[in-house]
Design an enzyme around this catalytic site. Structure first.
Site, mmCIF file in Angstrom:
data_model
loop_
_atom_site.group_PDB
_atom_site.id
_atom_site.type_symbol
_atom_site.label_atom_id
_atom_site.label_comp_id
_atom_site.label_asym_id
_atom_site.label_seq_id
_atom_site.Cartn_x
_atom_site.Cartn_y
_atom_site.Cartn_z
ATOM 1 N N LYS A 142 92.595 92.490 26.058
ATOM 2 C CA LYS A 142 93.862 92.120 25.400
ATOM 3 C C LYS A 142 94.964 93.120 25.746
ATOM 4 O O LYS A 142 95.607 93.718 24.879
ATOM 5 C CB LYS A 142 93.687 91.991 23.892
ATOM 6 C CG LYS A 142 92.818 90.801 23.527
ATOM 7 C CD LYS A 142 92.985 90.362 22.103
ATOM 8 C CE LYS A 142 92.039 89.229 21.776
ATOM 9 N NZ LYS A 142 90.614 89.604 21.859
ATOM 10 N N ASP B 3 84.471 74.180 15.754
ATOM 11 C CA ASP B 3 83.307 73.465 16.290
ATOM 12 C C ASP B 3 83.522 73.278 17.791
ATOM 13 O O ASP B 3 84.625 72.906 18.220
ATOM 14 C CB ASP B 3 83.199 72.099 15.597
ATOM 15 C CG ASP B 3 82.193 71.209 16.297
ATOM 16 O OD1 ASP B 3 80.986 71.425 16.111
ATOM 17 O OD2 ASP B 3 82.622 70.300 17.050
ATOM 18 N N ARG C 221 79.274 85.430 17.431
ATOM 19 C CA ARG C 221 78.308 85.584 16.325
ATOM 20 C C ARG C 221 77.407 84.384 16.119
ATOM 21 O O ARG C 221 76.230 84.550 15.790
ATOM 22 C CB ARG C 221 79.083 85.910 15.030
ATOM 23 C CG ARG C 221 79.603 87.335 15.006
ATOM 24 C CD ARG C 221 80.633 87.535 13.922
ATOM 25 N NE ARG C 221 81.905 86.906 14.252
ATOM 26 C CZ ARG C 221 82.976 86.922 13.470
ATOM 27 N NH1 ARG C 221 82.916 87.536 12.298
ATOM 28 N NH2 ARG C 221 84.097 86.346 13.849
ATOM 29 N N ALA D 266 81.539 81.288 13.603
ATOM 30 C CA ALA D 266 81.856 82.241 12.532
ATOM 31 C C ALA D 266 83.292 82.096 12.031
ATOM 32 O O ALA D 266 83.574 82.376 10.869
ATOM 33 C CB ALA D 266 81.613 83.670 13.039
HETATM 34 P P1 XMP Z 1 83.056 85.237 17.369
HETATM 35 O O1 XMP Z 1 81.949 86.116 16.906
HETATM 36 O O2 XMP Z 1 84.096 84.998 16.332
HETATM 37 O O3 XMP Z 1 83.724 86.076 18.566
HETATM 38 O O4 XMP Z 1 82.578 83.949 17.984
HETATM 39 C C1 XMP Z 1 84.901 85.680 19.204
HETATM 40 C C2 XMP Z 1 85.243 86.610 20.311
HETATM 41 O O5 XMP Z 1 86.498 86.246 20.844
HETATM 42 C C3 XMP Z 1 87.478 87.217 20.491
HETATM 43 N N1 XMP Z 1 88.553 86.471 19.875
HETATM 44 C C4 XMP Z 1 89.721 86.237 20.430
HETATM 45 N N2 XMP Z 1 90.206 86.603 21.606
HETATM 46 N N3 XMP Z 1 92.178 85.416 21.136
HETATM 47 C C5 XMP Z 1 91.442 86.192 21.946
HETATM 48 O O6 XMP Z 1 91.912 86.535 23.033
HETATM 49 C C6 XMP Z 1 91.751 85.024 19.935
HETATM 50 O O7 XMP Z 1 92.409 84.298 19.214
HETATM 51 C C7 XMP Z 1 90.457 85.459 19.570
HETATM 52 N N4 XMP Z 1 89.725 85.212 18.500
HETATM 53 C C8 XMP Z 1 88.545 85.859 18.715
HETATM 54 C C9 XMP Z 1 86.851 88.180 19.539
HETATM 55 O O8 XMP Z 1 87.360 89.491 19.722
HETATM 56 C C10 XMP Z 1 85.405 88.066 19.906
HETATM 57 O O9 XMP Z 1 85.107 88.865 21.033
#
Ligand code: XMP
Length: 214
Positions: A62, A175, A191, A171
């Site tokens: 990021k 979906d 997760r 998490a």
């Molecule tokens: P989970 O456990 O929630 O992990 O399935 C999600 C992964 O994606 C990242 N993440 C994001 N990255 N924009 C991003 O660039 C987003 O809106 C966003 N939401 C989640 C999070 O850090 C994890 O690695």
């Protein structure tokens, strides 16, 4: 690594041994493995090279810095063999263009909206502008929330045929099938997979559900 899969595994484990075993076990069932600061800080940057030996790796750093600093970081990520990198677009066209130029063959995905509730405070109100900035900078694709179908559909409409990768599955309430139906090309899942009692089975199930949509 599976070329036809629409699944990207978010490998946010901090137990490095377990993370590597899981990456190896799940890589046949996913398109790419996304590494973020938690695993990079625990394992060191060489984890990018290690996983790149058997899978595409997307570095979710990021990036949100000035052009010169972004460039220095991306050059190193490229040396380590990553397939893709994630950068923020709100910092502006010049910073993002520095990422694209330093990336070479690496794919650059820019964040144009996010999946957490606080994203609606500011960021998610500006996705149209962020897409325009990103396109002018020459990115390959976008990161857009898979748990916010209204926003994802708007982003798909503006993004045309560009690639969209979407977190927020499991998490965070989204979906995988709904996210792809709303416009995601790939879903990012962490997760829901790595906290499951049988992570490989869950990854295979997600992969199969998505392959049935093709
Ligand atoms: P989970 O456990 O929630 O992990 O399935 C999600 C992964 O994606 C990242 N993440 C994001 N990255 N924009 C991003 O660039 C987003 O809106 C966003 N939401 C989640 C999070 O850090 C994890 O690695």
């Amino acid at each position: 690594m599976s070329d036809g899969s629409r699944l990207i595994l978010a490998l946010d484990l901090v137990d490095v041994g377990r993370a590597l075993r899981m990456a190896q076990d799940i890589s046949p069932h996913c398109f790419a493995i996304k590494v973020n600061w938690p695993i990079i800080l625990h394992a060191g940057p060489q984890i990018i090279r290690e996983i790149s030996r058997f899978s595409r790796v997307i570095c979710d750093l990021k990036l949100a810095d000035i052009p010169n600093t972004n460039r220095l970081i991306v050059e190193r990520v490229r040396e380590l063999g990553a397939w893709g990198v994630i950068a923020h677009s709100f910092v502006g066209q010049d910073s993002l263009r520095a990422v694209v130029e330093a990336a070479g063959d690496m794919k650059v995905f820019s964040v144009v909206a996010m999946s957490h509730p606080g994203a609606s405070d500011l960021l998610n109100r500006f996705h149209d502008m962020l897409i325009d900035i990103s396109m002018k900078a020459g990115v390959y694709g976008f990161v857009a929330p898979g748990n916010n179908e209204a926003v994802l559909r708007q982003i798909r409409a503006r993004a045309g045929g560009m690639k969209i990768i979407s977190p927020g599955i499991g998490a965070q309430g989204g979906d995988e099938v709904s996210a792809v139906a709303a416009g995601a090309d790939y879903v990012i899942v962490g997760r829901k997979i790595y906290q499951a009692s049988d992570p490989v089975k869950v990854a295979m199930e997600i992969d199969q559900r998505l392959s049935m949509m093709l």
